[in-house]
Design a protein around this motif. Sequence first.
Motif, mmCIF file in Angstrom:
data_model
loop_
_atom_site.group_PDB
_atom_site.id
_atom_site.type_symbol
_atom_site.label_atom_id
_atom_site.label_comp_id
_atom_site.label_asym_id
_atom_site.label_seq_id
_atom_site.Cartn_x
_atom_site.Cartn_y
_atom_site.Cartn_z
ATOM 1 N N PRO A 1 -7.442 5.235 5.621
ATOM 2 C CA PRO A 1 -6.300 5.456 6.855
ATOM 3 C C PRO A 1 -6.478 6.799 7.599
ATOM 4 O O PRO A 1 -5.911 6.940 8.774
ATOM 5 C CB PRO A 1 -4.954 5.555 6.057
ATOM 6 N N PRO B 1 1.009 -1.151 0.031
ATOM 7 C CA PRO B 1 -0.098 -0.045 0.048
ATOM 8 C C PRO B 1 0.877 1.107 0.035
ATOM 9 O O PRO B 1 1.802 1.473 0.745
ATOM 10 C CB PRO B 1 -0.548 -0.021 1.353
ATOM 11 N N ILE B 2 0.520 2.025 -0.899
ATOM 12 C CA ILE B 2 1.397 3.501 -1.053
ATOM 13 C C ILE B 2 0.368 4.536 -1.176
ATOM 14 O O ILE B 2 -0.382 4.595 -2.156
ATOM 15 C CB ILE B 2 2.313 3.403 -2.153
ATOM 16 N N SER B 3 0.659 5.450 -0.506
ATOM 17 C CA SER B 3 -0.305 6.671 -0.436
ATOM 18 C C SER B 3 0.054 7.490 -1.749
ATOM 19 O O SER B 3 1.055 7.441 -2.268
ATOM 20 C CB SER B 3 -0.117 7.827 0.689
ATOM 21 N N SER C 1 -3.505 10.124 9.940
ATOM 22 C CA SER C 1 -3.524 9.224 8.903
ATOM 23 C C SER C 1 -2.573 7.984 9.703
ATOM 24 O O SER C 1 -1.432 7.975 9.851
ATOM 25 C CB SER C 1 -2.895 9.586 7.529
ATOM 26 N N MET C 2 -3.427 7.065 9.813
ATOM 27 C CA MET C 2 -2.710 5.738 10.508
ATOM 28 C C MET C 2 -2.042 4.855 9.459
ATOM 29 O O MET C 2 -2.549 4.647 8.294
ATOM 30 C CB MET C 2 -3.981 4.982 11.364
ATOM 31 N N GLU C 3 -1.284 3.880 10.085
ATOM 32 C CA GLU C 3 -0.704 2.846 9.037
ATOM 33 C C GLU C 3 -0.834 1.626 9.885
ATOM 34 O O GLU C 3 -0.400 1.494 11.291
ATOM 35 C CB GLU C 3 0.635 3.195 8.951
ATOM 36 N N THR D 1 9.136 -2.332 -2.139
ATOM 37 C CA THR D 1 9.363 -0.796 -2.408
ATOM 38 C C THR D 1 10.886 -0.535 -2.904
ATOM 39 O O THR D 1 10.909 0.189 -3.548
ATOM 40 C CB THR D 1 9.309 -0.141 -0.892
ATOM 41 N N PRO E 1 1.232 11.736 1.969
ATOM 42 C CA PRO E 1 0.153 11.507 2.263
ATOM 43 C C PRO E 1 -0.704 12.896 2.189
ATOM 44 O O PRO E 1 -1.775 13.061 2.098
ATOM 45 C CB PRO E 1 -0.269 10.707 3.169
ATOM 46 N N ARG F 1 9.412 5.035 -0.248
ATOM 47 C CA ARG F 1 10.677 4.845 0.564
ATOM 48 C C ARG F 1 10.978 3.461 0.435
ATOM 49 O O ARG F 1 10.318 2.487 0.946
ATOM 50 C CB ARG F 1 10.087 5.325 1.992
ATOM 51 N N VAL G 1 8.437 10.761 6.006
ATOM 52 C CA VAL G 1 7.670 10.485 4.877
ATOM 53 C C VAL G 1 6.115 10.799 4.816
ATOM 54 O O VAL G 1 5.476 10.737 3.898
ATOM 55 C CB VAL G 1 7.891 8.981 4.526
ATOM 56 N N GLY G 2 5.742 11.123 5.992
ATOM 57 C CA GLY G 2 4.462 11.505 6.272
ATOM 58 C C GLY G 2 3.925 12.815 5.426
ATOM 59 O O GLY G 2 2.598 13.160 5.337
ATOM 60 N N CYS H 1 0.215 13.656 9.890
ATOM 61 C CA CYS H 1 0.862 12.288 9.386
ATOM 62 C C CYS H 1 2.183 12.126 9.589
ATOM 63 O O CYS H 1 3.054 13.035 9.255
ATOM 64 C CB CYS H 1 0.522 11.870 7.877
#
Lengths: 284, 155
Positions: free
Chosen positions: A268, A64-66, A241-243, A88, A131, A82, A127-128, A215
């Motif tokens: 998310p 899963p990638i935003s 935004s949760m992961e 990835t 998204p 990343r 990296v947040g 995020c």
Amino acid sequence: MLQVAEPAAAVGPMVPRLFRVRGRRRETRDTVTVDLQAVAPADESGFTPGQFNMLYVFGIGEVPISISGDPGRVDILAHTVRAVGAVTRALAAMKRGALVGVRGPFGTSWPVDEAEGSDVVIVAGGVGLAPLRPALYRLLARREKFGRIVLLYGARTPGDLLHMRELERWRSRMDLDVAVTVDAAAGNWRGSVGVVTTLIPRAPFDPASSVALVCGPEVMMRFTVRELQARGVRDDRMFLSMERNMKCGIGLCGHSQYGPFFICRDGPVFPYGQIAPFFRVREI
Amino acid sequence: MQTLEPVLAAHPFFKDLKPEHLQVLVGCASNVRFDAGQYVFKEGEEANTFYLVRHGTVALEMAVPARGGVTVQTINEGDVLGWSWLFPPYRWHFDARATELTRAIALDGKCLRDKCEEDHNLGYELVKRFAQIIERRLQATRLQLLDIYGHAPGR
């Protein structure tokens, strides 16, 4: 109370559509942004800020990638990746023209339209930022609808900052407040040093009328929530935004369970008030 | 002549301080400015002052062999710079360098230490206020040590 937007029903959600890599930009030592374009124009699909896709590298696996690009463009889907695992790393190394399977978009969105008339404070860690970038595009596209817009962004070092050119453009705008901080810096760094939460007390927004979009790593979000609460932002006006480990993307397989929620289907993006009871439960 | 009393009274660090205590502080305060690149103090020097930053940014740095000055924190407008004047051996532990033109109020710590010994209520007020700052910076430092962005979402 503000609500996150409901996910749109997907057609054939388990079947990947074919996309090609159209562009690739190195962001940092281990992170790249990949632009994807549908092989068949009929497979183009819009998305709302905050949603994610399942990207399939054939023969290796799916992650899963935003979506990190402009929601105003349906012809290009940007994902900031990343390189931390087999899939990835393969995604990050893909050359122009390579084929990728795409399922999605999945998940809930940042409540951008619902924030009209409010100040909007965006807090991103590492990296947040990716998204949150589509939310900022959407906010800036309709700038006159919002009060102050504040972006607070923290990263490990200056070399770990994403979307540097854009950050510089955003910083030069008169209608956007941008503060960037890093954990450690040497040499010619002239910006702030300290964790992103230290930017919150002096950020220029009205807590009573602000919506916060957050995020980053979960520990960062915990401390961010605390600082926003200390400023007076209400729990139901903070969105996180949760992961979790997402596999099917549609709440069937159960991998992304978070208390009574499935992050892939119910998230998310969650209002903090909705997930607050589970936020500090270590076993979740 | 205008004194620094209204400036000190308006600063969040001195919010709700008793007028008689404020008077003492005014007697120990002066305006200072530092050009970009100028050192406010250096590691090991005697610590006899603290600063309320009114405008600009100061980087707290540690000189690391082969890496030069590594910035561990920046102090911005509205922040307080320096607490080593409060605790023996009254020596700075870091270099502090203005990264841009910086204006501040300097408070004579040596003078204040004497005043605090004479008036323990004033001393307690100041220590309480500095303890809050130290606590916040300790929490921030702990977060930095956690390297919180190291495992950021990689969706």
